[in-house]
Design an enzyme around this catalytic site. Structure first.
Site, PDB file in Angstrom:
ATOM      1  N   SER A 188       2.643   4.580  -2.238  1.00  5.95           N
ATOM      2  CA  SER A 188       3.401   3.501  -2.870  1.00  5.95           C
ATOM      3  C   SER A 188       3.182   3.482  -4.383  1.00  5.95           C
ATOM      4  CB  SER A 188       3.006   2.172  -2.224  1.00  5.95           C
ATOM      5  OG  SER A 188       3.875   1.142  -2.577  1.00  5.95           O
TER       6      SER A 188
ATOM      7  N   ASP B 204       7.412   4.640  -3.799  1.00  8.30           N
ATOM      8  CA  ASP B 204       8.175   4.890  -2.575  1.00  8.30           C
ATOM      9  C   ASP B 204       9.362   3.952  -2.421  1.00  8.30           C
ATOM     10  OD1 ASP B 204       6.733   2.588  -1.921  1.00  8.30           O
ATOM     11  OD2 ASP B 204       6.424   3.191   0.162  1.00  8.30           O
TER      12      ASP B 204
ATOM     13  N   ASP C  92       9.874   0.807  -1.923  1.00  8.44           N
ATOM     14  CA  ASP C  92       9.994  -0.280  -0.957  1.00  8.44           C
ATOM     15  C   ASP C  92       9.962  -1.642  -1.646  1.00  8.44           C
ATOM     16  OD1 ASP C  92       7.292  -0.383  -1.606  1.00  8.44           O
ATOM     17  OD2 ASP C  92       6.581  -0.397   0.475  1.00  8.44           O
TER      18      ASP C  92
END
Length: 450
Positions: free
Chosen positions: A102, A244, A246
């Site tokens: 992440s 990533d 998200d």
């Protein structure tokens, strides 16, 4: 073996904490735990990664482990975490594996697992996988010959995902100029393409990943270059993703940050007006700013609070069949379109609101006023005791009475470190800091650090 799974999968320093051997073992354990329940067909696993260099090594280990367990492996290459979750659901796969740490620095990496339907794993499944890893493969079926899993590449996974994102937008983005900071991460290809296909004029920065530059002074944890680019290009807004993708944060045309709480407020009001906000309810964590709660109460929207962590937001959304939730960090979930947080999806819907109303991001974000928030991490001897002794609770109660409805106190023991997090919100920075320092002193006195 200690707890393997953290709040968002297995994470650590690649090739030190998170080794290829561990990645292979986790993959085999996940295949046996998740994918072998239906023996009518060989289990299918989707595997994606972000562009960090160690992902190549770990992908090879995960693919080998899955194939050794008899799974059919479909590699989708470098894609955002929510794209992998989407493809698991879309292809009706039995398992999804995303290799990413992440927003963490490049040397770290992680393994995120998705169950059928693209959902994150419940605690009992994570525990079962941990137990299988600890057992070291004892009793695992090892297929041979034609039963060994095969490996394929899905070359158009990004196209399917982008089409899904663009189709979800409730309004075209024509006339909007946006700068997108891709963090040299997994969204470097799909985010600019999705925004362009939706009609926006797009300036992409930090969109040239080389395996080593992910999150390096860019992305959602470093907004300086995005702020400068928004001003330079006269853009309507800037969007910052993490490695990533998200999550996302935003910069308005004036250069001010728009955080996850404000993005949630914008979308909650828009969805309520469209009749799409189930039960007129928004889900957020206890760390969301009190200003969000006050704004939602004024707008007639109920706010449900969960423990810190997107998994708890997701659990509440699924349990109550709700339509919007998220975290202050910019991790927002729209269950009608995604099974996990999706930064590109969030940005598309916020920009659609701007385009539909003709209002600026700053104007829309003004639906809530953020209260000054002070957070102090207090190192203690016993984090559980320090947050619960009568002396500390008495100071906290007195502080809450002092602040009234325009302030808030939160004591939260860290889940992993000998810390108690003292968070105070008040009408002014000085008032919040004074109360936080007073409460922090009480916590230190209750359980001094050793």
């Amino acid at each position: 073996m200690g707890r393997l799974f953290g709040t968002d999968g297995v994470r650590g320093l690649a090739n030190a904490d998170l080794t290829p051997e561990l990645a292979l073992t986790v993959a085999v354990a996940a295949a046996h735990t998740l994918a072998e329940q239906d023996h009518s067909h060989p289990p299918v696993a989707i595997v994606g990664r972000d562009p960090r260099a160690s992902g190549e090594m770990l992908e090879a280990a995960v693919v080998a482990g899955l194939a050794s367990a008899g799974a059919t492996v479909v590699r989708v290459g470098v894609l955002p975490t929510p794209a992998v979750a989407y493809l698991v659901a879309e292809t009706k796969a039995d398992l999804g594996v995303m290799l990413s740490a992440s927003h963490n620095p490049m040397p770290d990496n992680g393994i995120k697992l998705f169950a059928p339907g693209g959902h994150k794993l419940p605690d009992d499944v994570e525990l079962a996988i941990e137990a299988a890893v600890a057992a070291g493969g004892a009793g695992w079926r090892r297929p041979t010959g034609a039963a060994i899993g095969r490996v394929h590449d899905l070359l158009d996974g990004a196209d399917h995902y982008v089409r899904h994102l663009v189709d979800s937008a409730p309004h075209r983005l024509d006339g909007l100029k946006v700068v997108v900071d891709c963090a040299n991460g997994a969204a470097s290809g799909v985010a600019p393409e999705a925004y362009r296909q939706a009609g926006a004029e797009v300036i992409a920065i930090h969109a040239e990943p080389d395996g080593l530059n992910i999150n390096d002074d860019c992305g959602s944890t470093h907004l300086e270059s995005l702020r400068a680019a928004v001003r330079e290009h006269g853009a309507a807004l800037g969007v910052a993703h993490d490695g990533d993708a998200d999550r996302c944060l935003a910069i308005d045309a004036t250069g001010a940050e728009v955080d996850g709480d404000q993005l949630m407020a914008i979308l909650a009001v828009a969805m309520r007006e469209a009749g799409a906000l189930t039960a007129d309810t928004l889900v957020a964590t206890v760390m969301s700013n009190l200003g969000l709660r006050l704004a939602m109460a004024r707008e007639g929207i109920r706010l449900v609070e969960t423990k810190v962590g997107d998994r708890y937001v997701l659990e509440e959304l699924r349990a109550s069949a709700l339509a919007l939730g998220g975290e202050q960090s910019g991790h927002l979930v729209l269950p009608a379109y995604a099974t996990t947080g999706d930064g590109v999806l969030t940005a598309l819907h916020v920009m659609a609101r701007m385009a539909a109303t003709g209002r600026s991001l700053a104007d829309l974000a003004g639906v809530m006023t953020k209260l000054p928030q002070v957070l102090i991490n207090v190192r203690v001897g016993d984090r559980t005791v320090a947050a619960s002794v009568p002396e500390v609770l008495a100071v906290a109660e007195a502080a809450e009475a002092e602040l009234g409805e325009k302030g808030r106190v939160l004591l939260r023991p860290s889940g992993t470190e000998p810390l108690v997090r003292v968070m105070v919100e008040a009408g002014s920075e000085d008032a919040a800091r004074a109360v936080a320092e007073r409460l922090a002193d009480a916590v230190r006195a209750a359980s001094p650090a050793t």
